[in-house]
Design a protein around this motif. Structure first.
Motif: not given
Ligand code: MG
Ligand code: DAT
Length: 147
Positions: A50-53, A84-86, A114-119
Motif C-alpha cells: 500500500g505504501e507504494h500505491k 534481516a534488512r542487512k 526477498i521481502h523483509g519488513s523495514d520497521s
Molecule cells: Mg519495503
C-alpha cells in the motif's frame, strides 16, 4: 522477542532459493516462528504494498508478486528486523553488497528475491496480514543460550 515478516518472492521460489534463504536465517541464529508456501491474492498484494500505491512501478510490483507462489515466514530474534534488512542487502540488487541475499542472487530491482519488513510497525502490520496469531509457534531451542 522481536519478530519480522520475511518472504521469498516468486523469482526466489522459481529459482530454488527457499532453502538457501531459510538456511541463512537459521545459521545466523534466528528462530523460525511460522512459514508457508502460498499464492498472494491481488487484494492482499495491494494492501501489503500500500505504501507504494502512487509509485509508477506499483502495477508491475503487484503483478510480479502475484505471478507465482511465495514462501512467507515470520522470524524471531534480538534485532531481527534490522539484521534481516542487512542480510537482504539494498533494494536494487545492482547496489547490494556481495554476501547479501540480493547481492548474491539478484540482478534487477523488480525481481529482487526477498521481502523483509523495514520497521517494527511494518513488521506487526505485515505479520498480521499474512498470518493468524495461532500460526506463530512459540518454542525455545536448546541452542538459544549460545546465540
Ligand atoms: Mg519495503
Ligand atoms: P524493499 O523491498 O527493499 O523494502 P521498497 O519497499 O522501497 O524496497 O520497494 C518495494 C519493492 O518494490 C522492491 O523490493 C522492488 C520494487 N521496487 C522498488 N523500487 C523500484 C523501482 N524503481 N522500479 C521497479 N520496482 C521497484
Amino acid at each position: 522477542m522481536e519478530k519480522t515478516f520475511i518472504m521469498v518472492k516468486p523469482d526466489g521460489v522459481q529459482r530454488n532459493l527457499v532453502g538457501e534463504i531459510v538456511h541463512r536465517f537459521e545459521r545466523k541464529g534466528f528462530t523460525l516462528a511460522a512459514g508457508k508456501l502460498m499464492s498472494i491474492p491481488k487484494e492482499l498484494a495491494e494492501e501489503h504494498y500500500g505504501e507504494h500505491k502512487d509509485k509508477p512501478f506499483f502495477g508491475e510490483l503487484v503483478s510480479f508478486i502475484t505471478s507465482g507462489p511465495v514462501f512467507a515466514m515470520v522470524w524471531e530474534g534480538e534485532g531481527v528486523i534490522g539484521t534481516a534488512r542487512k542480510m537482504m542487502g539494498a533494494t536494487n540488487p545492482a547496489e547490494a553488497e556481495p554476501g547479501t541475499i540480493r547481492g548474491d542472487f539478484g540482478v534487477q530491482v523488480s525481481m529482487n528475491v526477498i521481502h523483509g519488513s523495514d520497521s517494527p510497525e511494518s513488521a506487526n502490520r505485515e505479520i498480521a496480514l499474512f498470518f493468524n496469531e495461532s500460526d506463530l509457534i512459540q518454542y525455545k531451542k536448546s541452542v538459544s543460550e549460545w546465540v
